[in-house]
Design a protein around this motif. Structure first.
Motif, PDB file in Angstrom:
ATOM      1  N   ALA A 194      -6.567  -0.089  -2.725  1.00 38.52           N
ATOM      2  CA  ALA A 194      -6.450   1.350  -2.472  1.00 38.52           C
ATOM      3  C   ALA A 194      -7.266   2.145  -3.482  1.00 38.52           C
ATOM      4  CB  ALA A 194      -4.991   1.765  -2.518  1.00 38.52           C
ATOM      5  N   GLY A 195      -7.923   1.444  -4.411  1.00 34.38           N
ATOM      6  CA  GLY A 195      -8.777   2.126  -5.388  1.00 34.38           C
ATOM      7  C   GLY A 195      -8.006   3.039  -6.319  1.00 34.38           C
ATOM      8  N   TYR A 240       0.551   4.374  -2.606  1.00 30.12           N
ATOM      9  CA  TYR A 240       0.422   5.770  -2.187  1.00 30.12           C
ATOM     10  C   TYR A 240       1.427   6.638  -2.940  1.00 30.12           C
ATOM     11  CZ  TYR A 240       0.305   9.825   0.966  1.00 30.12           C
ATOM     12  OH  TYR A 240       0.207  11.076   1.487  1.00 30.12           O
ATOM     13  N   LYS A 241       2.667   6.121  -3.054  1.00 32.42           N
ATOM     14  CA  LYS A 241       3.692   6.890  -3.764  1.00 32.42           C
ATOM     15  C   LYS A 241       3.373   7.008  -5.256  1.00 32.42           C
ATOM     16  CE  LYS A 241       7.830   7.225  -1.945  1.00 32.42           C
ATOM     17  NZ  LYS A 241       9.168   6.979  -1.442  1.00 32.42           N
ATOM     18  N   THR A 293       0.807  -1.226   0.000  1.00 29.28           N
ATOM     19  CA  THR A 293       0.000   0.000   0.000  1.00 29.28           C
ATOM     20  C   THR A 293       0.844   1.281   0.000  1.00 29.28           C
ATOM     21  OG1 THR A 293      -1.436  -1.335   1.380  1.00 29.28           O
ATOM     22  CG2 THR A 293      -2.146   0.894   0.929  1.00 29.28           C
ATOM     23  N   PRO A 294       1.938   1.356   0.795  1.00 32.76           N
ATOM     24  CA  PRO A 294       2.734   2.587   0.738  1.00 32.76           C
ATOM     25  C   PRO A 294       3.289   2.867  -0.661  1.00 32.76           C
ATOM     26  CG  PRO A 294       3.577   1.112   2.444  1.00 32.76           C
ATOM     27  CD  PRO A 294       2.408   0.438   1.828  1.00 32.76           C
ATOM     28  N   PHE A 295       3.603   1.828  -1.410  1.00 34.98           N
ATOM     29  CA  PHE A 295       4.095   2.040  -2.769  1.00 34.98           C
ATOM     30  C   PHE A 295       2.969   2.567  -3.660  1.00 34.98           C
ATOM     31  CE2 PHE A 295       7.009  -1.063  -0.987  1.00 34.98           C
ATOM     32  CZ  PHE A 295       8.229  -0.510  -1.338  1.00 34.98           C
ATOM     33  N   LYS A 302       0.422   7.039  -6.524  1.00 34.55           N
ATOM     34  CA  LYS A 302      -0.670   8.017  -6.569  1.00 34.55           C
ATOM     35  C   LYS A 302      -0.102   9.440  -6.467  1.00 34.55           C
ATOM     36  CE  LYS A 302      -4.821   9.457  -6.367  1.00 34.55           C
ATOM     37  NZ  LYS A 302      -5.769   9.218  -7.441  1.00 34.55           N
ATOM     38  N   GLN A 303       0.790   9.625  -5.484  1.00 33.34           N
ATOM     39  CA  GLN A 303       1.378  10.950  -5.265  1.00 33.34           C
ATOM     40  C   GLN A 303       2.176  11.430  -6.469  1.00 33.34           C
ATOM     41  OE1 GLN A 303       1.204  12.865  -2.106  1.00 33.34           O
ATOM     42  NE2 GLN A 303      -0.548  11.489  -2.089  1.00 33.34           N
TER      43      GLN A 303
END
Lengths: 459, 313
Positions: free
Chosen positions: A279-280, A250-251, A246-248, A253-254
């Motif tokens: 995470a959609g 998030y990255k 998930t953190p990847f 996405k960012q």
């Protein structure tokens, strides 16, 4: 080092056409000399043939441990193809037989296995999992053949795709039957380059030689084809250690990326795609090498539908004839057929043995070089300058539901236990896979380049 | 920045509670029986496969109840008829035996369900985004998983501290013979504890097997991390296991999300000639996955009891 060689490789793409022409010009004479050599050798062939009717092939791959499942399904695929060839009787007196060795994906154990196989009188090695193993075997074969000129071994690599195997570490007795990293990446990039809305690309790979080859190839080829594309992420994760992707996500996405390019396989591929689904993550496509390995679409599940793409030598049912093989395999083994390379490898090996009229590895190798082989998905060609295969590649997208009738994937088998299937997006002609090579191999004395000519017109 | 902190906290909590769920059974068995159950991850795998199979036949909720019960029963049988025979011979015998059991289970699963991953997905009823922050959604299922995890923590705590059976279990650990003399059936208590521990692994399998991947390699891939959680938290401490799980969850998310290298973290920019240049310039995200093992070594060296443990290893 690989970086540098690849860069020079890309620079040479322009000179590529001229080179093809040269090779084509030399074809007729080369063929003539080879024909003469073969005539002379054919007299010797029957003596060999009478001695060994069964041609044993050492399958050296993991059969236990974390990667055991991958090796076992590969072995099943080969058993299936070999069975088919034996039943057809196309090899006359010869029969092929697979002898299994469990190498636990360990280069040292693989060399011991190869040694054992040689002692038992086996002359063919089949291996595919792990480029580290492939390098070890390629070098072992070179050494062995120098020490035992009367008992040479032929190494058939069906899936290890580090570019070094068909470039810096190539060898006459080592054939590559799967598109290497650079070829697969060239296929992916040729598609990405045409997608105008892709402006940012995120790279995520496993932290070992293969993952780094993928990342380097992506950077260089994207820059060459679409200099405006920005690489907004270039991350590596240790093999099989990351449970939470998930953190990847998030990255990603960012970073605002529209595409993710990854060579991840196994759990690292499944978890990455699953995390994206959970995470959609919208509007981001995953361009992968290995999302189609049996078990991976099942693990990814619906999260991958419309999101995950793969590049493979074969997909679903491009043409019905190969689909028949796929269906027959599915019936016999209750699993999806994945490796197109298994079909070419066994088919081309049989053809080479038939043409050579001998099971002698040198004769078979000479006939494999430059061989054209017709498959339902197109003409497949074994290059003679680096003993690596060239074939059309297929880009496909994981989709959910029933494959629509009348479109290319008509009758596409769904992935076992799911309602997911691979929908063909683009066929990349074999000509695009004909990348320049830095291979300098030593041929047996007297042997000539058999058929260094590529006649695929780019269909 | 605020968004990033929120993400790290939120996702760290999700992942941390998943880790606790995975390691709770191991903690129970170790703290109450002193047995380091090597087969714990294999029982987790069984839970996932049973869950997958029962869900395919019926639905997720029946699977959530039946699969752990089945795994628990299997665990009880293992303890009653196999493991109990070697308790007297010490920890090495127990460890070796559970090691054998773990491989047996893995091979059985391969025979029953094949060598590839099975398509074990989240129940449709919980497969929708509950809320979205900064473009990342949090599926209802993850929240459900967190609730299950917390519930298990509370129930275990109450069972061991507040109930009669809990007190007898605790007493049996320290004064085995005395508790036996008082008329309690020690082998049965041990079988019960082992069974509950395995059932917890079964719950983790049913709930976590679809967040992670349900395949024959899952036991070997999850095995090391649950041992790390138990060691870091302190052998046999539930509070410790929870603290360690959350710590690993937060740290790993923080390290992955942060865009710095080791050198950047301490504020230096080493040149290429600098010793350990490669390591220092390694992005922290690349080290995140191995951080738990580093943490374990650190804990074993400076605080062998773990965060909240009572005994030194």
């Amino acid at each position: 080092m690989k970086f540098a060689s690849l860069e020079s490789t890309m620079g040479a793409v322009g000179r590529f056409g001229a080179r093809l022409g040269r090779l084509a010009g030399g074809r007729n004479t080369a063929l003539g000399v080879l024909g003469g050599a073969l005539l002379g050798l054919s007299a010797l062939a029957p003596a060999h043939a009478a001695a060994t009717k069964t041609i044993r092939i050492a399958f050296i791959d993991p059969l236990s441990g974390p990667f055991g499942s991958v090796g076992i399904i590969d072995a099943k695929g080969f058993e299936f193809m070999i069975d088919k060839i034996n039943k057809s009787g196309e090899l006359g007196d010869y029969k092929l037989k697979l002898v299994l060795f469990d190498n636990k994906v360990n280069p040292a154990i693989s060399q011991v296995d190869a040694e054992k196989a040689a002692d038992e009188g086996i002359r063919y090695i089949l291996q595919g999992n792990g480029s580290n193993v492939a390098f070890a075997l390629a070098n072992w074969v070179k050494k062995h053949n120098k020490l035992h000129p009367d008992a040479k071994m032929l190494y058939l690599n069906y899936a290890a795709i580090d570019p070094g195997l068909s470039n810096s570490d190539c060898g006459f007795y080592h054939f590559n039957f799967d598109a290497n990293v650079n070829m697969k990446m060239a296929g992916l990039v040729s598609y990405i380059a045409k997608q105008k809305d892709i402006k940012k690309v995120f790279l995520i790979n496993m932290d070992y030689s293969f993952g780094h080859s993928v990342a380097n190839a992506a950077k260089i080829m994207l820059k060459a084809e679409r200099p405006d594309i920005q690489i907004v992420g270039d991350m590596f994760t240790p093999i099989g250690q990351t449970k939470d992707y998930t953190p990847f996500i998030y990255k990603i996405k960012q970073s605002g990326a529209q595409a993710v390019v990854t060579g991840n396989w196994g759990a690292d591929m499944s978890l990455l795609a699953k995390a994206a689904g959970q995470a959609g993550l919208q509007g981001v496509q995953f361009y992968t090498f290995y999302a189609g390995i049996p078990g991976t679409p099942q693990a990814i599940g619906d999260a991958g539908a419309g999101r995950v793409m793969q590049i493979t030598p074969w997909v679903g049912s491009v043409k019905s004839a190969e689909s028949e093989d796929a269906t027959a395999f599915q019936k016999a083994y209750d699993d999806n057929w994945y490796y197109g390379s298994q079909l070419y490898l066994t088919g081309m090996l049989a053809k080479a043995i038939k043409e050579a009229g001998s099971a002698d590895p040198t004769q078979v190798a000479l006939h494999l070089e430059g061989m054209h082989y017709q498959t339902p998905v197109g003409d497949v060609y074994m290059r003679a300058d680096n003993n690596a295969i060239v074939m059309p590649m297929y880009l496909s997208m994981l989709e959910k539901g029933t494959p629509p009738a009348g479109t290319p994937p008509a009758g596409t088998p769904t992935q076992k236990g799911t309602d997911l299937y691979w929908k063909m997006v683009k066929r990349i002609p074999a000509i695009k896979m004909m990348l320049p090579t830095s291979c300098q191999m030593v041929r047996p004395a007297g042997a000539v380049l058999a058929n260094a000519y590529f006649n695929n017109t780019g269909k | 920045m605020l968004h990033t902190i929120f993400f790290v906290l939120m996702n760290g909590l999700v992942y941390g509670l998943l880790l606790f769920l995975l390691s709770s059974g191991l903690t129970l068995i170790f703290s109450m029986m002193g047995v380091l159950n090597f087969a714990q991850a294999s029982f987790y795998m069984l839970g996932a496969y049973f869950g997958y199979q029962i869900m395919a036949w019926t639905n997720f909720w029946i699977a959530l109840i039946c699969a752990p019960v089945l795994v628990g029963l299997l665990g009880t049988l293992v303890e009653r008829y196999v493991l109990s025979k070697v308790h007297a011979r010490g920890h090495v015998a127990e460890l070796l035996l559970t090691f054998g059991v773990s491989y047996l289970v893995i091979e059985m699963v391969k025979l029953a369900w094949g060598v590839n991953a099975v398509s074990y997905n989240q129940p449709p009823a919980l497969n929708f985004p509950l809320f979205t922050v900064d473009g990342v959604s949090y599926p209802a299922y993850n929240i459900f998983m967190m609730v299950v995890s917390v519930l298990i923590f509370v129930l275990l705590f109450l069972l061991l501290k507040k109930t009669r059976i809990g007190i007898i279990i605790q007493a049996a650990l320290s004064n085995r013979d005395m508790v036996g003399m008082l008329g309690h059936n020690i082998p049965r208590i041990f079988a019960l504890v082992f069974g509950i521990g395995c059932a917890l692994a079964g719950v983790a399998g049913v709930v976590g097997g679809n967040i992670l991947v349900t395949e024959p390699g899952m036991a070997l891939s999850i095995g090391p991390i649950i041992f790390v959680v138990v060691v870091v938290g302190g052998m046999g401490s539930f509070g410790g296991a929870l603290a360690a799980s959350l710590l690993i969850g937060f740290l790993q998310n923080y390290m992955t999300t942060l865009n710095v290298s080791l050198a950047g973290l301490v504020g230096i920019t080493p040149g290429t000639q600098f010793p350990l240049y490669e390591l220092l310039n390694q992005p922290l995200s690349q080290l995140a996955a191995i951080m738990p093992y580093f943490l374990m070594i650190l804990i074993l060296t400076i605080r062998p009891k773990g965060l909240m443990g009572r005994v030194e290893i």
